[in-house]
Design a protein around this motif. Structure first.
Motif, PDB file in Angstrom:
ATOM      1  N   SER A   1       2.061  -0.805   4.192  1.00  0.00           N
ATOM      2  CA  SER A   1       1.551  -0.734   2.828  1.00  0.00           C
ATOM      3  C   SER A   1       0.263   0.069   2.774  1.00  0.00           C
ATOM      4  CB  SER A   1       1.293  -2.133   2.287  1.00  0.00           C
ATOM      5  OG  SER A   1       0.674  -2.048   1.018  1.00  0.00           O
ATOM      6  N   ARG A   2       0.176   0.894   1.742  1.00  0.00           N
ATOM      7  CA  ARG A   2      -1.044   1.648   1.467  1.00  0.00           C
ATOM      8  C   ARG A   2      -1.994   0.839   0.603  1.00  0.00           C
ATOM      9  NH1 ARG A   2       0.838   4.920  -1.822  1.00  0.00           N
ATOM     10  NH2 ARG A   2       2.691   5.828  -0.904  1.00  0.00           N
ATOM     11  N   SER A   3      -1.474  -0.197  -0.045  1.00  0.00           N
ATOM     12  CA  SER A   3      -2.301  -0.989  -0.965  1.00  0.00           C
ATOM     13  C   SER A   3      -3.191  -1.941  -0.168  1.00  0.00           C
ATOM     14  CB  SER A   3      -1.405  -1.800  -1.893  1.00  0.00           C
ATOM     15  OG  SER A   3      -2.183  -2.731  -2.621  1.00  0.00           O
ATOM     16  N   ASN A   4      -4.380  -2.223  -0.725  1.00  0.00           N
ATOM     17  CA  ASN A   4      -5.226  -3.236  -0.072  1.00  0.00           C
ATOM     18  C   ASN A   4      -5.355  -4.472  -0.957  1.00  0.00           C
ATOM     19  OD1 ASN A   4      -6.948  -2.500  -2.079  1.00  0.00           O
ATOM     20  ND2 ASN A   4      -8.613  -1.818  -0.743  1.00  0.00           N
TER      21      ASN A   4
ATOM     22  N   TYR B   1       0.145  -4.556   6.719  1.00  0.00           N
ATOM     23  CA  TYR B   1      -0.755  -4.316   5.595  1.00  0.00           C
ATOM     24  C   TYR B   1      -2.169  -4.784   5.902  1.00  0.00           C
ATOM     25  CZ  TYR B   1       0.504  -9.234   4.661  1.00  0.00           C
ATOM     26  OH  TYR B   1       0.756 -10.577   4.778  1.00  0.00           O
TER      27      TYR B   1
ATOM     28  N   ASN C   1       0.398  -7.290  -1.626  1.00  0.00           N
ATOM     29  CA  ASN C   1       0.989  -7.264  -0.291  1.00  0.00           C
ATOM     30  C   ASN C   1       1.774  -8.540   0.006  1.00  0.00           C
ATOM     31  OD1 ASN C   1       0.266  -4.656   0.471  1.00  0.00           O
ATOM     32  ND2 ASN C   1      -1.812  -5.300   1.007  1.00  0.00           N
TER      33      ASN C   1
ATOM     34  N   ASN D   1      -5.737  -5.962   3.814  1.00  0.00           N
ATOM     35  CA  ASN D   1      -6.258  -6.350   2.508  1.00  0.00           C
ATOM     36  C   ASN D   1      -7.753  -6.080   2.382  1.00  0.00           C
ATOM     37  OD1 ASN D   1      -3.769  -7.343   1.617  1.00  0.00           O
ATOM     38  ND2 ASN D   1      -4.144  -9.358   2.535  1.00  0.00           N
TER      39      ASN D   1
END
Lengths: 397, 172
Positions: free
Chosen positions: A27-30, A56, A35, A58
Motif C-alpha cells: 500500500s502507498r497509503s499511510n 503497509y 490499510n 501507517n
C-alpha cells in the motif's frame, strides 16, 4: 477518472479470481483506517485456497486490539493536544510528535504504536494452512537473509532480537533460537521488534504484525502506551503485555522486497507467477472497503465496543465513586462500599446515568451545561473524569 | 446472479473446509478427542430435540416446541481455541440471521467469530461468560452456552448429529 475506476474494478476482480492463488500487495497509503480496511477486504474476498501478502506503513497511530479498553491501554490525554481545551494533565507533557490517531482493529491482541519507521505485514491464508508461528517464521527467514542474525520467533508468536553477549551453537535453520538466545528469564532480555495478532473466520485466517525497522519515536512509545487511569480501572477484556522494544535497523524498501521474495519462494510450488501490485488511497472508492473504513471510524466501534469496566474516582480521602460503564454507557455512579452520597454526587448521577461516553468530549462543559451546581466537589469530579476518562475527538482526515 | 455467485462461493468454501478441516483451529489440537457428552444429559433443563452441530463447530439445541434455540461452541472448538480470555456476547433483543457473526471469542491474540446457523431474536445471553470467559473452556457444551434465541424456522446450511460431528472432527 474512468481509468481510475477501471483500475479499481480490476483490483477487486484480481483479488477474487480463483486462479490467483498467490497475491502480494504493497500500500502507498499511510492511512491506518484504510490499510486495515483493505486488509479486511482481502480477508473477505480473496479465493478460499489463496495466500495473500499485504504490506503497509501507517502515519503515527496507536492501534488497540478488538477487545481492549482505550482508557486503560492508551494515554488518551496526549493523543491530540490541540483539541483538549488546554486541560492536559501537567504530569504528561505531550511529547510533541503531533497528531496521533487512535484505531481499534478487528483482530485480537494488545495495543501497539505505529509510525513511518514501522512496516506492517499481513498474511491471509486458508485455515488449514495456518499456525500462529508459520508466518512469523517466514519473516525471521527474510530478516536473517538481510543479516539480522539475532531475530527469532518467541513463545508469544512475536519476533524479538536476542541480546545475549556470547555466541552459542544454534542451528541456523531454527527460527526459534539464535546463537544469542539466553535462557528463559535471564538477562539481557530480548527486544521485541514485531507483534502479532490474528483474525479467524469460517475458512480463512489473517495474521498481521508490526515490524519496527527504524522508528524515530522509540523513546516516547511507552508514554503513549501508559495510561494514567490504569490503576483506577477494573476492566474486563484483554490487557496488553508490555515488552521492551527495539529497532531492527533496516530500510523499509529493502525489507519489503526481501519479504516479498521470501513469500514468493515459499509458494513457488503453486507454479504460477504471483500477482504483485500497489494499492493506495484511491481504493477507498471500492464500496466494500469504504464500508469497512466507515465502520472502523465510528464512535461506536472506537468507544462503545469497550468491554465493561469500572473507574473509581477518589474525590477525597473519605469519598470514592465507582463509575460503571457497559457497552460505552454509564450504568452506575455510586459511592464505593456504601459510603454516603452528597447532593452534588446525586445531581451528577442523575445527569450521567445512561449517558453514552462517546458523546462527551469535554467533561467540564458537559456537567456545567446540565446545571450541575458548580462547587469544589463538582469541579473535582469533572477534573477526575477529564483526566481518567477523556473521549478525544477522532480525526476527520 | 450475484446471489448465486456468493452461494456457490460459500459452498466451495465449505467443501474445501471439510477436506482440510483437521487444522481448522490453529496449533495443538488436531488429535484431541471430544469429551463424552453423556455425563451432562441430566443437567439439560428444557426438553430439547437432538443436539445439532455445524461445520463451524457451533452446537445448537432446539426446544421440542421449535420456538427457542440454545447456541454454544463445541468441546472440540473450545480445546482448539486454547485459553479464552474474552467473549463478546450478542446483545439481548438483537435480530440475527443465519450465517451472521453474533459475537466473537478471543484467545491467544486471535479474534474468532461466533456464527449462528439459525435466524431469530436473542432472548438471553450467558453473562457468566463475561465475568469468567475461561469457563467456556471448562464446559462449552453445558454451562458454557452462549445465547438463547427465539426462532421460527430451522437452521440453514449443513448440520450434523453428535456421531456425525465426532466423525467429522476425527476424520483425517
Amino acid at each position: 477518472m474512468a481509468t481510475a475506476r477501471r483500475a479499481l474494478s480490476s483490483f477487486s476482480e484480481k483479488l477474487a479470481n480463483p486462479a490467483n492463488m498467490v497475491q502480494s500487495y504493497i500500500s502507498r497509503s499511510n492511512d491506518p483506517y484504510l490499510n486495515l480496511s483493505i486488509e479486511h477486504h482481502i480477508l473477505q474476498k480473496s479465493p478460499p485456497d489463496s495466500v495473500v501478502l499485504f504490506l503497509y506503513t501507517n502515519r503515527p497511530c496507536i492501534v488497540i486490539g478488538r477487545n481492549q479498553n482505550p482508557w486503560t491501554e492508551v494515554n488518551l490525554g496526549i493523543l491530540n493536544a490541540a483539541t483538549q481545551g488546554g486541560r492536559i494533565p501537567k504530569d504528561t507533557e505531550p511529547p510533541g510528535i503531533g497528531h496521533v490517531d487512535l484505531v481499534r482493529r478487528r483482530s485480537g491482541g494488545g495495543a501497539v504504536f505505529h509510525d513511518e519507521g514501522n512496516v506492517n505485514w499481513s498474511i491471509t491464508c486458508p485455515m488449514a494452512d495456518f499456525t500462529r508461528d508459520k508466518y512469523a517464521e517466514m519473516v525471521v527467514r527474510a530478516l536473517r537473509k538481510l543479516g539480522i542474525e539475532r531475530a527469532r520467533v518467541n513463545e508469544r508468536h512475536d519476533i524479538v532480537l536476542d541480546q545475549g553477549h556470547s555466541k552459542r551453537n544454534a542451528d541456523p535453520r531454527d527460527t526459534h533460537r539464535t546463537p544469542y538466545t539466553v535462557d528463559d528469564g535471564t538477562l539481557p532480555k530480548p527486544l521485541k521488534v514485531s507483534g502479532s495478532a490474528y483474525k479467524l473466520t469460517r475458512a480463512r485466517a489473517l495474521h498481521h504484525a508490526t515490524t519496527l525497522l527504524s522508528s524515530p519515536n522509540l523513546h516516547i512509545i511507552p508514554q503513549y502506551l501508559r495510561s494514567p487511569a490504569k490503576p483506577f480501572i477494573q476492566a474486563r477484556g484483554v490487557e496488553s503485555v508490555s515488552s521492551p522494544v527495539g529497532n531492527i535497523g533496516l530500510e523499509i524498501t529493502a525489507f519489503q522486497s526481501r519479504l516479498q521474495e521470501e513469500f514468493a519462494s515459499m509458494y513457488s510450488k503453486f507454479g504460477k507467477q504471483a500477482v504483485v501490485e500497489i494499492v493506495g488511497d484511491e481504493h477507498l472508492k471500492i464500496p466494500d472497503i469504504r464500508k469497512g473504513y466507515d465502520e472502523l471510524r465510528t464512535k461506536d466501534w472506537m468507544w462503545s465496543q469497550t468491554p465493561q469496566f469500572t473507574l473509581t474516582l477518589h474525590l477525597s480521602d473519605d469519598i470514592a465513586i465507582d463509575v460503571n460503564v457497559h457497552h460505552g454507557v454509564i450504568k452506575a455512579f455510586d459511592p464505593k462500599n456504601g459510603q454516603s452520597s452528597t447532593t452534588t454526587i446525586d445531581k451528577v448521577r442523575s445527569v450521567v446515568l445512561d449517558q453514552k461516553l462517546q458523546d462527551i468530549h469535554d467533561w467540564h462543559e458537559f456537567l456545567k451545561s446540565h446545571t450541575i451546581p458548580w462547587n469544589q466537589e463538582s469541579a473535582i469530579i469533572a477534573d477526575l473524569l477529564e483526566k481518567f476518562m477523556p473521549v478525544p475527538k477522532l480525526s476527520k482526515v | 446472479m450475484a446471489a448465486r455467485f456468493s452461494a456457490a462461493r460459500v459452498a466451495r468454501q465449505l467443501t474445501s473446509f471439510a477436506v482440510q478441516r483437521p487444522s481448522f483451529f490453529p496449533s495443538t489440537c488436531a488429535h484431541k478427542t471430544v469429551a463424552p457428552l453423556q455425563r451432562r444429559l441430566f443437567a439439560e433443563s428444557a426438553a430439547a430435540k437432538e443436539r445439532q452441530y455445524t461445520e463451524d463447530h457451533e452446537w445448537i439445541d432446539i426446544s421440542l416446541d421449535g420456538k427457542t434455540a440454545t447456541l454454544g461452541i463445541s468441546d472440540y472448538a473450545a480445546k482448539a481455541l486454547g485459553d479464552v480470555v474474552y467473549i463478546e456476547l450478542p446483545q439481548v433483543d438483537m435480530d440475527i440471521s443465519a450465517g451472521d457473526a453474533i459475537g466473537a471469542v478471543e484467545s491467544v491474540k486471535s479474534a474468532s467469530d461466533i456464527l449462528t446457523p439459525i435466524s431469530g431474536k436473542v432472548t438471553e445471553v450467558n453473562s457468566v461468560l463475561e465475568e469468567k470467559p475461561g469457563s467456556i473452556n471448562k464446559d462449552p457444551e453445558g454451562e458454557g452456552w452462549i445465547a438463547k434465541i427465539a426462532i421460527e424456522g430451522e437452521p440453514e446450511g449443513k448440520t450434523m448429529n453428535k456421531e456425525e460431528y465426532t466423525a467429522f472432527t476425527e476424520e483425517a
